[in-house]
Design a protein around this motif. Structure first.
Motif, PDB file in Angstrom:
ATOM      1  N   ASN A 158       0.822  -1.210   0.000  1.00  0.00           N
ATOM      2  CA  ASN A 158       0.000   0.000   0.000  1.00  0.00           C
ATOM      3  C   ASN A 158       0.857   1.263   0.000  1.00  0.00           C
ATOM      4  OD1 ASN A 158       0.826  -0.774   2.620  1.00  0.00           O
ATOM      5  ND2 ASN A 158      -0.804   0.433   3.583  1.00  0.00           N
ATOM      6  N   TYR A 159       0.306   2.300  -0.632  1.00  0.00           N
ATOM      7  CA  TYR A 159       0.963   3.610  -0.715  1.00  0.00           C
ATOM      8  C   TYR A 159      -0.054   4.693  -0.411  1.00  0.00           C
ATOM      9  CZ  TYR A 159       5.392   2.095  -2.758  1.00  0.00           C
ATOM     10  OH  TYR A 159       6.624   1.531  -2.955  1.00  0.00           O
ATOM     11  N   ALA A 160       0.435   5.794   0.115  1.00  0.00           N
ATOM     12  CA  ALA A 160      -0.404   6.967   0.368  1.00  0.00           C
ATOM     13  C   ALA A 160       0.277   8.197  -0.225  1.00  0.00           C
ATOM     14  CB  ALA A 160      -0.624   7.157   1.865  1.00  0.00           C
ATOM     15  N   GLU A 187      -0.300  12.664  -0.211  1.00  0.00           N
ATOM     16  CA  GLU A 187      -1.058  13.874   0.080  1.00  0.00           C
ATOM     17  C   GLU A 187      -0.539  14.971  -0.836  1.00  0.00           C
ATOM     18  OE1 GLU A 187      -2.738  16.632   3.713  1.00  0.00           O
ATOM     19  OE2 GLU A 187      -2.162  14.538   4.037  1.00  0.00           O
ATOM     20  N   ARG A 213       1.586   2.816   4.033  1.00  0.00           N
ATOM     21  CA  ARG A 213       0.568   3.509   4.813  1.00  0.00           C
ATOM     22  C   ARG A 213      -0.633   3.822   3.922  1.00  0.00           C
ATOM     23  NH1 ARG A 213       2.137   5.972   9.802  1.00  0.00           N
ATOM     24  NH2 ARG A 213       0.327   7.322   9.552  1.00  0.00           N
ATOM     25  N   ASP A 214      -1.787   4.012   4.550  1.00  0.00           N
ATOM     26  CA  ASP A 214      -2.979   4.447   3.829  1.00  0.00           C
ATOM     27  C   ASP A 214      -3.173   5.953   3.913  1.00  0.00           C
ATOM     28  OD1 ASP A 214      -3.711   1.854   2.992  1.00  0.00           O
ATOM     29  OD2 ASP A 214      -4.562   1.447   4.975  1.00  0.00           O
ATOM     30  N   THR A 215      -2.512   6.585   4.858  1.00  0.00           N
ATOM     31  CA  THR A 215      -2.437   8.046   4.928  1.00  0.00           C
ATOM     32  C   THR A 215      -1.001   8.425   5.258  1.00  0.00           C
ATOM     33  OG1 THR A 215      -3.046   8.065   7.270  1.00  0.00           O
ATOM     34  CG2 THR A 215      -4.833   8.343   5.659  1.00  0.00           C
ATOM     35  N   PRO A 264      -5.684  14.039   0.053  1.00  0.00           N
ATOM     36  CA  PRO A 264      -5.076  12.752   0.398  1.00  0.00           C
ATOM     37  C   PRO A 264      -5.678  11.616  -0.433  1.00  0.00           C
ATOM     38  CG  PRO A 264      -6.710  13.337   2.030  1.00  0.00           C
ATOM     39  CD  PRO A 264      -6.687  14.470   1.043  1.00  0.00           C
ATOM     40  N   LYS A 265      -4.852  10.639  -0.770  1.00  0.00           N
ATOM     41  CA  LYS A 265      -5.319   9.457  -1.488  1.00  0.00           C
ATOM     42  C   LYS A 265      -4.536   8.246  -1.008  1.00  0.00           C
ATOM     43  CE  LYS A 265      -6.536  11.850  -5.818  1.00  0.00           C
ATOM     44  NZ  LYS A 265      -6.250  11.933  -7.280  1.00  0.00           N
ATOM     45  N   SER A 266      -5.105   7.074  -1.229  1.00  0.00           N
ATOM     46  CA  SER A 266      -4.401   5.832  -0.915  1.00  0.00           C
ATOM     47  C   SER A 266      -4.569   4.858  -2.066  1.00  0.00           C
ATOM     48  CB  SER A 266      -4.925   5.224   0.383  1.00  0.00           C
ATOM     49  OG  SER A 266      -6.290   4.890   0.271  1.00  0.00           O
ATOM     50  N   TRP A 315      -1.120   9.681  -9.853  1.00  0.00           N
ATOM     51  CA  TRP A 315      -1.185  10.674  -8.781  1.00  0.00           C
ATOM     52  C   TRP A 315      -0.289  11.868  -9.068  1.00  0.00           C
ATOM     53  CZ3 TRP A 315      -0.484   6.872  -4.075  1.00  0.00           C
ATOM     54  CH2 TRP A 315      -1.699   6.201  -3.840  1.00  0.00           C
TER      55      TRP A 315
END
Length: 493
Positions: free
Chosen positions: A232-234, A236, A294-296, A315-317, A326
């Protein structure tokens, strides 16, 4: 075989290709002979065909190379035959694949053969899962789809080998280093037409990893691959008014450079561009903060920017495959389209931001992109701040890439319709902005990224100014390409 037979017949029946060559470019070359030597999977595109026009069109239409015929090899042996044929007939050639190769030295190719590598795009993963053999014509998007554990460049439409031969920055370099740091061996066609394997036992191995455009056509590379560490990646994305330019980059220094170190899994980019729907008067500053696992994004990286009073935050995940979209560099985004514009860049490496210099260049950029009737309204200023641990884990002399000690890659990208007057204006503007950054950097030499190069820089700027570097590269060039067959892309000499 039907396609190749049709090409042979077409070449035999007309003089289209030869007639299009200039008087100084061997007008009596018989390309039928070449066509008959190639494999059944190879293709030849003739001038006037849609396929030819599509392949020779460039992402940046400034000082473009000129091809009179396009040959698409189907096998590595085809590349050998093309180079051998070109040598026998004293015809220039240039290998091509992907987008963003815009250095003006390419315009020195005024006729010849374009070798389009798109069919050499296979991926073979070793049984132990630790290495992969990757075709020289694969693009970043295809490789990411096939193998998310590979260190690639960030933009989806560029090739894999093109950036890597010049070093190659990417999202995973904090862990593993540059794209070129992953290479274990190259299958390469040298200037004399020989196909050979180059690995760490060869003196050329060092030169291919940073100055590789000067030495041959890579048909495949064996590279390290890795297990996925974080699925997972986040991100902002934080937008600021240009009034806050000094504060934004003072904070970036404090968080990630001068008073801190960006963690291996955190990358920060920022763009400047004029978007009147956000600010009708001046370019916005767009800060991308990306974090893996991270999700955030951790507030330790984002909260200080919120305290500066941004225009908005998004913010996005998602996953690794979302990063290009992105940051506006996916296949669907503007940087991956051929628009007919000129798109020169003027890169410089920096160790840290100079907030006062940032303000100076912001004012220059603002004037250039917002003045009434300006042709540069669609331009972009790019600030790439990657995690550097993996890059700086290797010694400065580990490869021909010279700038491991620099933390930031900065470049204005000037977008405009090409023409003699505007070309000159863009060159003056781009170099003026780069000079402001250079003077504010405290660096003794101009350090540039060869993959973003404008073309008027020196080999010392592209490949490092140390005398030993220049001498080592010159010796390799003399040994492996003594007649300068590979001298259209940022030549060593």
């Amino acid at each position: 075989m039907a396609q190749l037979k049709w090409v042979v017949a077409a070449l035999s029946a007309c003089f289209t290709v030869a007639a299009s060559l200039s008087p100084s470019s061997a007008p009596n070359v018989n390309y039928t002979e070449l066509a008959q030597q190639l494999s059944s999977s190879a293709s030849i595109y003739l001038p006037g065909s849609d396929a030819f026009d599509d392949v020779v069109s460039r992402w940046s239409n400034l000082s473009v190379p000129v091809a009179n015929i396009v040959v698409v090899p189907g096998t590595k042996e085809d590349v050998v035959k093309i180079v051998t044929f070109a040598n026998e007939h004293s015809v220039p050639f240039l290998a091509a694949n992907g987008f963003h190769g815009s250095v003006t030295t390419l315009g020195k190719m005024t006729h010849g053969i374009e070798i389009y590598l798109s069919q050499l795009s296979t991926v073979e993963i070793a049984q132990d899962g630790k290495t992969a053999k990757i075709g020289g014509g694969i693009r970043a998007k295809n490789l990411t789809d096939a193998l998310t554990t590979e260190v690639t460049g960030a933009c989806e439409c560029v090739g894999y080998l093109g950036p890597g031969l010049g070093g190659g920055h990417g999202w995973l370099q904090g862990h593993h280093g540059l794209v070129s740091d992953q290479y274990l061996s190259f299958n390469i066609v040298l200037a004399n037409g020989s196909l050979t394997t180059i690995d760490e036992t060869s003196d050329l191995f060092w030169g291919l990893k940073g100055a590789g455009h000067n030495f041959g056509i890579v048909t495949s590379v064996t590279s390290k691959v890795y297990d996925v560490q974080y699925p997972n990646y986040a991100i902002e994305t934080i937008f600021f008014s240009g009034d806050k330019v000094e504060e934004v980059y003072e904070l970036a220094n404090e968080l990630w450079i001068t008073n801190g170190t960006s963690p291996e899994g955190v990358n920060n980019w920022s763009y400047w561009y004029f978007d009147p729907t956000i600010d009708p008067e001046k370019p916005v500053i767009v800060m991308y903060i990306i974090q893996e696992g991270r999700d955030t994004v951790d507030p330790v990286h984002t909260a200080p920017f919120h305290q500066l009073g941004p225009i908005m935050s998004q913010p996005k995940s998602g996953t690794y495959r979302d990063l290009a979209a992105w940051t506006g560099i996916s296949l669907a985004d503007g940087p991956c389209q051929k628009t007919g514009n000129a798109n020169p860049r003027f890169p410089i490496y920096l160790k840290a931001y100079n907030p006062q210099s940032q303000k100076q260049i912001y004012e220059l950029f603002r004037e250039a992109t917002t003045s009434p009737g300006t042709p540069f309204a669609g331009s972009l200023f790019m600030f790439e701040g990657y995690a550097m641990q993996g890059v700086q884990a290797l010694a400065d002399d580990a490869s021909a890439f010279a700038y491991r000690a620099n933390n930031l890659l900065v470049a204005p990208l000037l977008v405009y319709p090409p023409g003699e007057a505007l070309n000159a204006e863009a060159r003056a503007l781009g170099n003026r902005m780069r000079q402001v950054l250079f003077e504010g950097s405290g660096q003794a030499t101009l350090n540039t990224y060869v993959n973003y190069a404008y073309g008027d820089e020196t080999p010392a700027a592209w490949y490092g100014g140390d005398a030993w570097r220049q001498e080592r590269l010159a010796a390799l060039k003399k040994k492996y390409d003594p007649t300068g067959r590979f001298s259209f892309y940022a030549p060593i000499a």
